[in-house]
Design an enzyme around this catalytic site. Structure first.
Site, short mmCIF file in Angstrom:
data_model
loop_
_atom_site.label_atom_id
_atom_site.label_comp_id
_atom_site.label_asym_id
_atom_site.label_seq_id
_atom_site.Cartn_x
_atom_site.Cartn_y
_atom_site.Cartn_z
N LEU A 103 27.74 39.49 30.65
CA LEU A 103 28.65 39.55 31.80
C LEU A 103 29.90 40.32 31.41
O LEU A 103 30.47 40.07 30.34
CB LEU A 103 29.05 38.13 32.25
CG LEU A 103 27.97 37.27 32.91
CD1 LEU A 103 28.52 35.87 33.18
CD2 LEU A 103 27.49 37.89 34.22
N ASP A 104 30.33 41.24 32.26
CA ASP A 104 31.57 41.97 32.00
C ASP A 104 32.74 40.99 31.96
O ASP A 104 32.68 39.91 32.57
CB ASP A 104 31.81 43.02 33.09
CG ASP A 104 30.80 44.16 33.02
OD1 ASP A 104 30.20 44.35 31.95
OD2 ASP A 104 30.62 44.85 34.05
N PRO A 105 33.84 41.34 31.29
CA PRO A 105 34.99 40.44 31.21
C PRO A 105 35.49 39.95 32.57
O PRO A 105 35.91 38.80 32.69
CB PRO A 105 36.05 41.30 30.50
CG PRO A 105 35.24 42.20 29.62
CD PRO A 105 34.01 42.53 30.44
#
Length: 328
Positions: A70-72
């Site tokens: 998951l992206d930040p």
């Protein structure tokens, strides 16, 4: 997503020796931790790698790995396998995902037209990874299982998307906006499911820290066993094959599974499908590919049923009876 509700076909009645192995619930706390899965509700901000590193530090293990980066800026379900359990992440490598996205359109959008366009995007689509992607930017196909409009408020829409692993939600929103002729960008994204694991089952990092502290400080692992799942849960969505005690160590050494070693299995499964191997004490042995369909496996008295691709169980957990047979 195939989440349980499979029928179990019993080929033969067989017992298991209590002296070898143990049911997951009977593992010591240390063993339970080393063969565990934790479903973290990742907050916005840290990267998936940072969250996995925090879990590793909290539990005092040498490694922890996550499935489905998951992206930040994205929150939601992040499965993390601990220590020996990291070898089982293969089971989730191609699992489908469910997201809820907030999209902002750059012009006014008619609700019925939006629903029609969402319907057009269901099925097989073509995508090229974005410029900032860590993978090679080449055109590829991905399956969109469903797109559902949950809410439309002015130029903002809340869209639920069930997609194949590797689908770029941000790019999907952009393409929907292009087809509508107004343009769009994604303002927020949350993952609410990975395979059979939903956000209702997730825990916060603080829960992991608290549960571990209570065990170390007071010797009570009740909370810890609720927060951490046995690694066997990572195979929840896969067809399972239970084998005789005498076949376990052979599988641990990479030998293919022959028909005489099979006690029972879940149906249906197809040739080439990923399956999970279990002992009669419900311990995860590993994963492999079915070499026959389940209907054929029902009739087999000899021959190979599945190959082994990944071993989770430690060799020697069950005695090497196959070597004894080879020597006689």
């Amino acid at each position: 997503m195939k989440c349980g509700n499979r029928e179990i076909f019993v080929k033969t009645q067989e017992s298991t020796n209590p002296e070898w192995g143990k049911p997951p619930s009977k593992r010591t706390t240390e063993e339970y931790i080393r063969y565990s899965l934790v479903l973290i509700d990742k907050p916005r901000g840290p990267s998936s790698h940072e969250v996995a590193a925090w879990v590793k530090k909290i539990l005092g293990v040498e490694r922890a790995g996550h499935a489905g980066t998951l992206d930040p800026k994205v929150s939601g379900v992040l499965p993390i396998a601990v220590a020996e359990g990291t070898k089982a992440l293969l089971a989730l490598s191609r699992s489908d995902k469910v997201y809820v996205a907030v999209a902002k359109f750059h012009g006014d959008v008619d609700e019925e037209k939006l629903k029609a366009v969402l319907n057009e995007f269901q099925g097989v689509i073509y995508q090229k990874p974005p410029l900032r992607s860590s993978v090679k930017r080449q055109l590829r196909t991905r399956h969109v299982y469903s797109l559902e409009l949950l809410e439309l408020d002015g130029r903002y829409a809340v869209i639920k998307m069930h997609v194949e692993a590797g689908t770029y939600a941000r790019k999907l929103i952009h393409d929907i906006g292009e087809v509508l002729g107004v343009g769009a960008n994604m303002r927020e994204l949350r993952r609410i499911a990975v395979s059979c694991y939903t956000e209702d089952e997730t825990v916060a990092l603080q829960d992991v820290a608290d549960a571990y502290y209570i065990w170390r400080r007071y010797g009570d692992d009740t909370y810890l066993r609720r927060v951490l799942l046995p690694i066997e849960e990572i195979a929840r969505h896969l067809p399972k094959i239970w084998v005789r005690d005498s076949a376990v160590d052979a599988l641990c050494n990479g030998a293919p599974l022959a028909a005489p070693g099979v006690v029972k299995f879940e149906t249906p499964f197809s040739k080439g499908e990923l399956v999970a191997f279990f002992t009669l004490k419900d311990e995860l042995i590993g994963f492999g590919r079915a070499l026959v369909e389940s209907e054929e496996a029902k009739k087999m008295e000899r021959g190979l049923v599945a190959r082994v691709d990944r071993v989770i169980m430690r060799r020697g957990t069950y005695p090497p009876m196959w070597k004894r047979k080879q020597q006689t």
